[in-house]
Design an enzyme around this catalytic site. Structure first.
Site, PDB file in Angstrom:
ATOM      1  N   GLY A 291     -21.970 -24.139 -27.244  1.00  0.00           N
ATOM      2  CA  GLY A 291     -21.681 -22.710 -27.311  1.00  0.00           C
ATOM      3  C   GLY A 291     -21.006 -22.159 -26.067  1.00  0.00           C
TER       4      GLY A 291
ATOM      5  CD  GLU B 285     -25.519 -30.784 -30.766  1.00  0.00           C
ATOM      6  OE1 GLU B 285     -24.524 -30.238 -31.248  1.00  0.00           O
ATOM      7  OE2 GLU B 285     -26.664 -30.334 -30.893  1.00  0.00           O
TER       8      GLU B 285
ATOM      9  CG  HIS C  29     -29.912 -27.695 -31.929  1.00  0.00           C
ATOM     10  ND1 HIS C  29     -29.833 -26.654 -31.030  1.00  0.00           N
ATOM     11  CD2 HIS C  29     -28.638 -27.972 -32.294  1.00  0.00           C
ATOM     12  CE1 HIS C  29     -28.550 -26.334 -30.875  1.00  0.00           C
ATOM     13  NE2 HIS C  29     -27.807 -27.107 -31.628  1.00  0.00           N
TER      14      HIS C  29
ATOM     15  CB  SER D  94     -17.388 -26.549 -26.964  1.00  0.00           C
ATOM     16  OG  SER D  94     -18.321 -25.620 -26.421  1.00  0.00           O
TER      17      SER D  94
ATOM     18  CG  ASN E 142     -26.687 -25.837 -36.143  1.00  0.00           C
ATOM     19  OD1 ASN E 142     -27.276 -25.048 -36.891  1.00  0.00           O
ATOM     20  ND2 ASN E 142     -27.107 -26.113 -34.919  1.00  0.00           N
TER      21      ASN E 142
HETATM   22  P1  PGA Z   1     -21.183 -25.286 -30.622  1.00  0.00           P
HETATM   23  O1  PGA Z   1     -22.684 -25.684 -31.065  1.00  0.00           O
HETATM   24  O2  PGA Z   1     -20.239 -26.073 -31.494  1.00  0.00           O
HETATM   25  O3  PGA Z   1     -21.099 -23.808 -30.866  1.00  0.00           O
HETATM   26  O4  PGA Z   1     -21.034 -25.651 -29.189  1.00  0.00           O
HETATM   27  C1  PGA Z   1     -23.019 -27.014 -31.353  1.00  0.00           C
HETATM   28  C2  PGA Z   1     -24.479 -27.086 -31.764  1.00  0.00           C
HETATM   29  O5  PGA Z   1     -25.284 -26.267 -31.316  1.00  0.00           O
HETATM   30  O6  PGA Z   1     -24.874 -27.971 -32.552  1.00  0.00           O
END
Ligand code: PGA
Length: 252
Positions: free
Chosen positions: A177, A171, A98, A216, A9
Site C-alpha cells: 500500500g 509481501e 496478512h 504495490s 485482495n
Molecule cells: P497493495 O496491497 O497491492 O495495495 O500494496 C497488497 C496486499 O496487501 O496484499
C-alpha cells in the site's frame, strides 16, 4: 504444474453490489483472453463472498477466497467466521497471516500456525502471507524473519497434496500500500530463499508450491515481476479494486 495465481485482495472495500459489478466487468475484460496457465482469485470481504461466487458461477479460471477465519468448528466466538461457513459460501481459499492481521490485529506466529493447520484440516486451501518490516530488513533479519514465519506455520503440516492446498505470498510489509515496489533483485532473493525453506519442510513437493509476490503490484510493473523465476503469481491490493487496472495485471 499449477497455474500462476493472480489474486485480488479487496480488504475492507466494496458492498455486495460493487463487488458484483467489479467481478462482472473483470470477467468480461479477461475471461476470453485468460492464458491457460493463469487463474484469478478474488478475495472480497466476507459480506460479498456469496455474491462474487454466484457471479463467477462455474466459469473455469476464476475462484473466490476469504481474507480471514477463526480456527474452530463453531462455538462462542462472537464476531468470528469458521472455515465451514466459508466453504458453505463457495469459497475454497483463505488468507492467513496478512501483514494487516499480524500488525493491526496482533496475530502472532503461534495463532497463525493454528489457523493454517485447522483451515487445511477442514478443507480450505491456504495462502500463507509472510514478509519483513523495513526495520527488520535494515537490520539484516530478512532470512531470520521469513524462516520463523514459515517454519512456525508449516512445520507440522505434512499433507501429501500440499502443492494444491498451500500457496505462500511473500509481501514485504514496507511495500504494501506504499507504492514502493521491491526491486527485482530483492524479490528474486526472497523468493529463492522461500523456495529453499519450503524444500526443507516439504522436500520435492515444494517445487510446485506457488510463491506469490505482493506489495504495490501495478499494471506497469507486472510484466517485470511475473516473469521472475520462483514468482508463481501476485497478491494485489489497491490496484485490484478497479476491474480495468486488475485486468491489465491478470493479462500482463
Ligand atoms: P497493495 O496491497 O497491492 O495495495 O500494496 C497488497 C496486499 O496487501 O496484499
Amino acid at each position: 504444474m499449477n497455474k500462476k495465481c493472480m489474486a485480488a485482495n479487496w480488504k475492507m472495500f466494496k458492498t455486495r453490489q460493487e463487488a458484483e459489478e467489479t467481478t462482472r466487468e473483470l470477467m468480461s475484460l479477461t475471461a476470453a483472453k485468460l492464458p491457460s496457465d493463469r487463474e484469478v482469485l478474488l478475495i472480497p470481504p466476507f459480506t460479498a463472498i456469496a455474491s462474487v461466487a454466484a457471479t463467477i458461477g462455474s466459469k473455469t479460471g476464476f475462484g473466490v477466497g476469504a481474507q480471514n477465519f477463526y480456527p474452530a468448528e463453531n462455538g462462542a466466538y462472537t464476531g468470528e467466521i469458521s472455515p465451514d461457513m466459508l466453504l458453505d459460501l463457495g469459497c475454497s481459499w483463505a488468507l492467513v497471516g496478512h501483514s494487516e492481521r499480524r500488525h493491526l490485529f496482533h496475530e502472532d506466529n503461534e495463532f497463525l500456525a493454528q489457523k493454517v493447520r485447522f483451515g487445511l484440516e477442514r478443507g480450505l486451501n491456504i495462502i500463507l502471507c509472510i514478509g519483513e518490516t523495513l526495520n527488520e530488513r535494515k537490520n539484516g533479519q530478512l532470512a531470520t524473519i521469513l524462516n520463523k514465519q514459515l517454519t512456525s506455520a508449516l512445520s507440522d503440516i505434512g499433507y501429501t497434496d500440499i502443492a494444491s492446498r498451500l500457496v505462500v505470498a511473500y509481501e514485504p510489509v514496507w511495500a504494501i500500500g506504499t507504492g514502493e515496489v521491491a526491486r527485482t533483485e530483492d524479490i528474486r532473493e526472497a523468493h529463492d530463499y522461500v523456495r529453499s525453506e519450503l524444500k526443507k519442510i516439504f522436500s520435492s513437493a515444494a517445487d510446485s508450491i506457488r510463491i506469490l509476490y505482493g506489495g504495490s503490484v501495478k499494471p506497469d510493473n507486472i510484466s517485470e515481476i511475473i516473469t521472475l523465476d520462483n514468482v508463481d503469481g501476485v497478491l494485489v491490493g489497491g490496484a485490484s479494486l478497479q476491474a480495468e487496472s486488475f485486468s491489465r495485471i491478470v493479462l500482463g
